[in-house]
Design an enzyme around this catalytic site. Structure first.
Site, short mmCIF file in Angstrom:
data_model
loop_
_atom_site.label_atom_id
_atom_site.label_comp_id
_atom_site.label_asym_id
_atom_site.label_seq_id
_atom_site.Cartn_x
_atom_site.Cartn_y
_atom_site.Cartn_z
N LYS A 131 0.84 -1.21 0.00
CA LYS A 131 0.00 0.00 0.00
C LYS A 131 0.88 1.25 0.00
O LYS A 131 0.60 2.21 -0.72
CB LYS A 131 -0.93 -0.01 1.23
CG LYS A 131 -2.07 -1.02 1.09
CD LYS A 131 -2.85 -1.25 2.37
CE LYS A 131 -3.87 -2.37 2.15
NZ LYS A 131 -4.56 -2.81 3.36
N GLN A 172 -5.43 -1.62 9.43
CA GLN A 172 -5.15 -2.92 8.81
C GLN A 172 -5.71 -4.04 9.67
O GLN A 172 -5.50 -4.07 10.89
CB GLN A 172 -3.63 -3.08 8.62
CG GLN A 172 -3.22 -4.33 7.87
CD GLN A 172 -3.64 -4.32 6.40
OE1 GLN A 172 -3.78 -3.27 5.78
NE2 GLN A 172 -3.85 -5.49 5.85
N ASP A 212 -11.58 2.48 3.55
CA ASP A 212 -11.82 1.04 3.45
C ASP A 212 -13.31 0.74 3.24
O ASP A 212 -13.69 -0.39 2.93
CB ASP A 212 -11.37 0.37 4.75
CG ASP A 212 -10.32 -0.69 4.53
OD1 ASP A 212 -10.05 -1.03 3.37
OD2 ASP A 212 -9.78 -1.18 5.53
N1 GUN Z 1 -6.59 -7.02 5.66
C1 GUN Z 1 -6.70 -7.77 4.56
N2 GUN Z 1 -7.38 -7.10 3.61
C2 GUN Z 1 -7.71 -5.90 4.14
C3 GUN Z 1 -8.44 -4.77 3.65
O1 GUN Z 1 -8.92 -4.71 2.53
N3 GUN Z 1 -8.56 -3.74 4.52
C4 GUN Z 1 -8.06 -3.78 5.77
N4 GUN Z 1 -8.25 -2.72 6.56
N5 GUN Z 1 -7.39 -4.80 6.25
C5 GUN Z 1 -7.23 -5.86 5.44
#
Ligand code: GUN
Length: 282
Positions: free
Chosen positions: A53, A97, A120
């Site tokens: 990211k 996350q 998100d």
């Molecule tokens: N962990 C795995 N995929 C994601 C996601 O799309 N968003 C978040 N916040 N955590 C994750």
């Protein structure tokens, strides 16, 4: 003959568009998007996702800050950190996350992220609007990425049988709602579903998102189906999807690989949401 849907190529194109949009936002409005990723603990997969990211942010022109916190942090302190980020005008988007340590309720934490910074798309207001068919400020990134992958095949979703295997808040539920909104006939399967294969075999569009390596195999796939594999399982050190690629490819018309399918699309959609958050703030 199966067609492999190249998520890496599509994601790159989307990131390119987002980079252009961000360039314009900076030039015309003087706003520089900034995203804060909150990473609790040292889950190895999460470390990799967050690094990816960060890289994507740098590529499209989003400033990123990683807020690394120990697994020992308690829920109250984590919520206080989220609240501080909510009131920081320089930060446009917040992503916590997942997974969080067992001692912390992810629901309680996600509920505290300001709706306008919820890149998100997991805040109850954004999820609630998705449920009601209103326009949420942000859609959950993986679910939106899946829809883009399906649309990239040129297939019309309306009227199709769509089966989603998995009922998570992050992927299963939102993608099912998004397919429903596009007029698919949607079935959600999960761990208690009886005769999973009988249900998946009805699917023109099959989304596998359970986190169980190779659970969907060829005889569970309808001839000519679009198969989207959301799985990211580590098997003997190798990244493996929820779909047995080889046998499913003998039936499907389109299939996403792992890696290089859904994963890069999640990040591309996050970049788009980061841009939208900054544009909205401007
Ligand atoms: N962990 C795995 N995929 C994601 C996601 O799309 N968003 C978040 N916040 N955590 C994750």
């Amino acid at each position: 003959m199966v067609n492999i849907i190249n998520g890496s190529v599509l994601a790159k194109k989307i990131r390119g568009q987002v980079a252009e949009d961000i360039g314009r936002l900076k030039k015309e409005r003087g706003v520089s998007p900034k995203l804060c990723v909150v990473l609790v603990g040292d889950d190895p997969a999460s470390q990799i996702y967050v690094r990816n990211k960060e890289k994507a942010c740098a590529e499209v022109g989003i400033e990123s800050e990683i807020c690394r916190l120990p697994a020992s942090i308690d829920e109250k302190n984590l919520i206080n950190i989220v609240k501080k980020l909510n009131s920081d005008a320089n930060i446009h988007g917040i992503l916590v996350q997942l997974p969080l340590p067992d001692t912390i309720s992810a629901i309680n934490v996600l509920n505290e992220i300001a709706e306008v910074k919820d890149v998100d798309g997991l805040h109850p207001i954004n999820m609630g609007k998705l449920l009601k068919g209103e326009s949420p400020l942000f859609l959950p990134c993986t679910a939106e990425g899946i829809i883009e992958l399906i649309l990239s095949t040129g297939t019309e979703i309306r009227g199709k049988e769509a089966v989603v295997v998995g009922r998570s808040n992050i992927v299963g539920k939102p993608v099912a709602l998004m397919l429903l909104q596009r007029h698919a006939t949607v079935t959600i399967c999960h761990s208690r579903t009886r005769d999973l294969g009988a249900v998946t075999k009805r699917a023109n569009i099959l989304v596998a998102s359970v986190g169980s390596a190779g659970i969907v195999h060829g005889e569970m796939v309808k001839d000519g189906a679009i198969v989207i594999d959301v799985g990211m399982n580590r098997v003997a050190g190798k990244l493996t999807g929820d779909v047995d690629f080889e046998s499913a490819s003998e039936k499907a018309a389109y299939i996403t690989p792992v890696p290089g399918g859904v994963g890069p699309m999640t990040i591309a959609m996050l970049m788009k949401n980061g841009y939208l958050a900054a544009k909205r703030a401007a």
